[in-house]
Design a protein around this motif. Sequence first.
Motif, PDB file in Angstrom:
ATOM      1  N   GLY A  77      15.422   4.063  18.889  1.00 23.10           N
ATOM      2  CA  GLY A  77      14.009   3.735  18.901  1.00 23.10           C
ATOM      3  C   GLY A  77      13.761   2.350  18.330  1.00 23.10           C
ATOM      4  N   THR A  78      12.518   2.013  18.203  1.00 25.12           N
ATOM      5  CA  THR A  78      12.123   0.751  17.586  1.00 25.12           C
ATOM      6  C   THR A  78      12.363   0.842  16.088  1.00 25.12           C
ATOM      7  N   LEU A  79      12.916  -0.193  15.522  1.00 20.48           N
ATOM      8  CA  LEU A  79      13.202  -0.201  14.097  1.00 20.48           C
ATOM      9  C   LEU A  79      11.894  -0.241  13.310  1.00 20.48           C
ATOM     10  N   PRO A  80      11.651   0.755  12.450  1.00 16.66           N
ATOM     11  CA  PRO A  80      10.409   0.776  11.670  1.00 16.66           C
ATOM     12  C   PRO A  80      10.436  -0.235  10.530  1.00 16.66           C
ATOM     13  N   LEU A  81       9.271  -0.565  10.031  1.00 16.47           N
ATOM     14  CA  LEU A  81       9.139  -1.453   8.882  1.00 16.47           C
ATOM     15  C   LEU A  81       9.699  -0.791   7.626  1.00 16.47           C
ATOM     16  N   ALA A  82       9.460   0.519   7.509  1.00 12.40           N
ATOM     17  CA  ALA A  82       9.901   1.259   6.333  1.00 12.40           C
ATOM     18  C   ALA A  82      10.011   2.738   6.681  1.00 12.40           C
ATOM     19  N   VAL A  83      10.701   3.462   5.817  1.00 14.19           N
ATOM     20  CA  VAL A  83      10.793   4.910   5.906  1.00 14.19           C
ATOM     21  C   VAL A  83      10.095   5.468   4.673  1.00 14.19           C
ATOM     22  N   VAL A  84       9.195   6.415   4.880  1.00 14.28           N
ATOM     23  CA  VAL A  84       8.487   7.016   3.741  1.00 14.28           C
ATOM     24  C   VAL A  84       8.871   8.484   3.633  1.00 14.28           C
ATOM     25  N   ARG A  85       8.901   8.946   2.404  1.00 12.50           N
ATOM     26  CA  ARG A  85       9.265  10.338   2.126  1.00 12.50           C
ATOM     27  C   ARG A  85       8.229  10.946   1.177  1.00 12.50           C
ATOM     28  N   PRO A  86       7.090  11.363   1.735  1.00 10.99           N
ATOM     29  CA  PRO A  86       6.070  11.965   0.874  1.00 10.99           C
ATOM     30  C   PRO A  86       6.573  13.289   0.299  1.00 10.99           C
ATOM     31  N   GLY A  87       6.151  13.574  -0.921  1.00 14.58           N
ATOM     32  CA  GLY A  87       6.607  14.778  -1.601  1.00 14.58           C
ATOM     33  C   GLY A  87       5.572  15.878  -1.681  1.00 14.58           C
ATOM     34  N   SER A  88       4.380  15.626  -1.157  1.00 10.50           N
ATOM     35  CA  SER A  88       3.331  16.644  -1.222  1.00 10.50           C
ATOM     36  C   SER A  88       2.318  16.400  -0.105  1.00 10.50           C
TER      37      SER A  88
ATOM     38  N   ALA B 205       0.829  -1.209   0.000  1.00 11.74           N
ATOM     39  CA  ALA B 205       0.000   0.000   0.000  1.00 11.74           C
ATOM     40  C   ALA B 205       0.863   1.258   0.000  1.00 11.74           C
ATOM     41  N   LEU B 206       1.963   1.262   0.744  1.00 14.03           N
ATOM     42  CA  LEU B 206       2.864   2.420   0.756  1.00 14.03           C
ATOM     43  C   LEU B 206       3.488   2.629  -0.616  1.00 14.03           C
ATOM     44  N   HIS B 207       3.929   1.548  -1.251  1.00 11.82           N
ATOM     45  CA  HIS B 207       4.506   1.663  -2.597  1.00 11.82           C
ATOM     46  C   HIS B 207       3.462   2.162  -3.591  1.00 11.82           C
ATOM     47  N   GLU B 208       2.230   1.720  -3.431  1.00 13.31           N
ATOM     48  CA  GLU B 208       1.164   2.174  -4.329  1.00 13.31           C
ATOM     49  C   GLU B 208       0.903   3.673  -4.161  1.00 13.31           C
ATOM     50  N   CYS B 209       0.926   4.152  -2.925  1.00 15.34           N
ATOM     51  CA  CYS B 209       0.680   5.579  -2.649  1.00 15.34           C
ATOM     52  C   CYS B 209       1.818   6.470  -3.136  1.00 15.34           C
ATOM     53  N   LEU B 210       3.048   6.044  -2.882  1.00 16.09           N
ATOM     54  CA  LEU B 210       4.186   6.933  -3.077  1.00 16.09           C
ATOM     55  C   LEU B 210       5.128   6.536  -4.200  1.00 16.09           C
ATOM     56  N   GLY B 211       5.109   5.286  -4.580  1.00 19.57           N
ATOM     57  CA  GLY B 211       6.075   4.793  -5.556  1.00 19.57           C
ATOM     58  C   GLY B 211       7.300   4.240  -4.853  1.00 19.57           C
ATOM     59  N   GLU B 212       8.049   3.445  -5.570  1.00 22.10           N
ATOM     60  CA  GLU B 212       9.215   2.753  -5.020  1.00 22.10           C
ATOM     61  C   GLU B 212      10.274   3.713  -4.477  1.00 22.10           C
ATOM     62  N   ALA B 213      10.503   4.826  -5.157  1.00 20.50           N
ATOM     63  CA  ALA B 213      11.595   5.730  -4.783  1.00 20.50           C
ATOM     64  C   ALA B 213      11.363   6.430  -3.448  1.00 20.50           C
ATOM     65  N   GLN B 214      10.133   6.534  -3.017  1.00 22.34           N
ATOM     66  CA  GLN B 214       9.835   7.275  -1.795  1.00 22.34           C
ATOM     67  C   GLN B 214       9.558   6.369  -0.590  1.00 22.34           C
TER      68      GLN B 214
END
Length: 71
Positions: free
Chosen positions: A48-59, A20-29
């Motif tokens: 801290g607790t290690l997250p599953l992923a890091v997301v970088r929204p652009g808007s 779902a994250l890849h669908e929202c933001l794309g692979e690069a983000q």
Amino acid sequence: MIASGTDVADAADARQLLAALHECLGEAQVSTAADDRRRLSQDVYRDGTLPLAVVRPGSTAEVAALVRVAR
């Protein structure tokens, strides 16, 4: 990417969330790289607790999409 000792339901949930994250933001983000996850799970005072992923929204629209995924 998924911690050892994680049960199958949690692993399936993690894969679904990542998709779902890849669908929202794309692979690069969306990063699941261990270095990114480790670096961004820390602050000046502690690790801290290690997250599953890091997301970088652009808007703001992408932030809103991430909130919808998280709900």
